[in-house]
Design a protein around this motif. Structure first.
Motif, PDB file in Angstrom:
ATOM      1  N   ASP A  80       0.825  -1.176   0.107  1.00 29.50           N
ATOM      2  CA  ASP A  80       0.043   0.104  -0.096  1.00 29.50           C
ATOM      3  C   ASP A  80       1.024   1.198   0.201  1.00 29.50           C
ATOM      4  O   ASP A  80       2.149   1.186   0.265  1.00 29.50           O
ATOM      5  CB  ASP A  80      -0.742  -0.064   1.331  1.00 29.50           C
ATOM      6  CG  ASP A  80      -1.710   1.193   1.522  1.00 29.50           C
ATOM      7  OD1 ASP A  80      -2.351   1.713   0.536  1.00 29.50           O
ATOM      8  OD2 ASP A  80      -1.764   1.751   2.469  1.00 29.50           O
ATOM      9  N   ASP A 139      -0.100   5.063   0.919  1.00 30.61           N
ATOM     10  CA  ASP A 139      -0.302   6.030   2.013  1.00 30.61           C
ATOM     11  C   ASP A 139      -0.327   5.337   3.320  1.00 30.61           C
ATOM     12  O   ASP A 139      -1.087   4.391   3.531  1.00 30.61           O
ATOM     13  CB  ASP A 139      -1.615   6.659   1.763  1.00 30.61           C
ATOM     14  CG  ASP A 139      -2.088   7.304   0.527  1.00 30.61           C
ATOM     15  OD1 ASP A 139      -0.994   8.154   0.319  1.00 30.61           O
ATOM     16  OD2 ASP A 139      -3.035   7.300  -0.299  1.00 30.61           O
ATOM     17  N   GLY A 140       0.679   5.833   4.044  1.00 36.28           N
ATOM     18  CA  GLY A 140       0.767   5.021   5.510  1.00 36.28           C
ATOM     19  C   GLY A 140       1.643   4.014   5.490  1.00 36.28           C
ATOM     20  O   GLY A 140       2.034   3.483   6.595  1.00 36.28           O
ATOM     21  N   GLU A 175       0.136  -3.204   4.688  1.00 37.00           N
ATOM     22  CA  GLU A 175      -1.019  -2.334   4.722  1.00 37.00           C
ATOM     23  C   GLU A 175      -1.055  -1.755   6.165  1.00 37.00           C
ATOM     24  O   GLU A 175      -0.742  -2.434   6.987  1.00 37.00           O
ATOM     25  CB  GLU A 175      -2.004  -3.118   4.701  1.00 37.00           C
ATOM     26  CG  GLU A 175      -2.838  -3.125   3.234  1.00 37.00           C
ATOM     27  CD  GLU A 175      -3.456  -1.871   2.924  1.00 37.00           C
ATOM     28  OE1 GLU A 175      -3.563  -0.862   3.889  1.00 37.00           O
ATOM     29  OE2 GLU A 175      -3.766  -1.780   1.420  1.00 37.00           O
ATOM     30  N   ASP A 176      -1.526  -0.581   6.243  1.00 33.75           N
ATOM     31  CA  ASP A 176      -1.770   0.291   7.444  1.00 33.75           C
ATOM     32  C   ASP A 176      -3.107   0.349   7.782  1.00 33.75           C
ATOM     33  O   ASP A 176      -3.523   0.852   8.795  1.00 33.75           O
ATOM     34  CB  ASP A 176      -0.917   1.598   7.328  1.00 33.75           C
ATOM     35  CG  ASP A 176      -1.826   2.641   6.449  1.00 33.75           C
ATOM     36  OD1 ASP A 176      -2.212   1.918   5.448  1.00 33.75           O
ATOM     37  OD2 ASP A 176      -2.052   3.735   6.802  1.00 33.75           O
TER      38      ASP A 176
HETATM   39 MG    MG Z   1      -2.680   3.266   3.835  1.00 37.15          MG
END
Ligand code: MG
Ligand code: BG6
Length: 222
Positions: A10, A12-13, A170-171
């Motif tokens: 992923d 973002d983050g 993943e976040d």
């Molecule tokens: Mg994310």
């Protein structure tokens, strides 16, 4: 025992902390619409598409708006968000990320991006990571948002690797669910309470090693 042949990340983050810029832009929009948008509310937006995020924001504010107004609001938020990401530099790559990507490449493990964002190319370009990926699948290539597995299945297909040979990083809870729905292993980055469905959870990619990739995941099973 299957060997891990690909890692899907992923954005973002996980690769960069853009979650904070999404939050700043959504909070600014909420303020303009006359209500507060807290970090707790923001947690619900992680991994979710732009328009679905707007729906959640409007639900928090108790607002029902016409479709054309919603499109304009999403565009306004995105313009603010783009102002933030335009200033990003390689310094904003999250700790351990570049090193881990290079470790994977050195060990012939393929790498794909699997993000809901339509801004991923600008972000990866600004932080200088485009060439670290063998495939890039993002919000411009998909029709179904996480927790639907589409983004990760497409990434695996582009890499020519079977889902059961893939690990997703993943976040967001929705992202971990997307990995599970894709039949892939998952590593949560962040809060174990939020990411409790992941095979393992680490606080950042700095903690990731090939050993963790190839052993801890199997210990828990998926
Ligand atoms: Mg994310
Ligand atoms: C995801 C973020 O990666 O991308 C979400 O976690 C965001 O918060 C989504 O809404 C879509 O991003 P963008 O850049 O296309 O608005």
């Amino acid at each position: 025992m299957t060997k891990i042949k690909a890692c899907l990340f992923d954005l973002d983050g996980v690769i960069v902390d853009t979650a904070k810029y999404h939050y700043l832009a959504w909070r600014r929009l909420a303020k303009e619409l006359g209500f507060d948008f807290t970090e707790e509310h923001n947690e619900r937006l992680k991994g979710i598409s732009r328009m679905d995020s707007l729906e959640i924001l409007l639900e928090v504010g108790g607002l029902t708006l016409d479709e054309n107004v919603k499109v304009k609001l999403a565009e306004k938020k995105n313009n603010w968000y783009c102002e933030y990401i335009a200033k990003m530099t390689p310094d904003e790559i999250l700790p351990g990320t570049k090193e881990f990507l290079e470790l994977l490449r050195g060990n012939k493990i393929k790498i794909a991006l699997g993000s809901a964002s339509k801004n991923s190319m600008s972000i990866l370009t600004n932080v200088g990571l485009v060439n670290h990926f063998d495939a890039i699948v993002d919000g411009n290539n998909i029709t179904h948002a996480k927790p639907d597995p589409q983004v990760f299945l497409l990434g695996a297909k582009e890499l020519g690797v079977a889902p059961e040979e893939c690990v997703v990083f993943e976040d967001a809870r929705a992202g971990i669910e997307a990995a599970i729905n894709a039949g892939m292993y998952s590593v949560g980055i962040g809060d174990p309470k939020i990411l409790n469905k992941a095979n393992i959870v680490v606080s950042s990619l700095k903690e990731m090693t090939l050993e963790k990739l190839n052993s801890q995941i199997y210990c828990k099973g998926a």
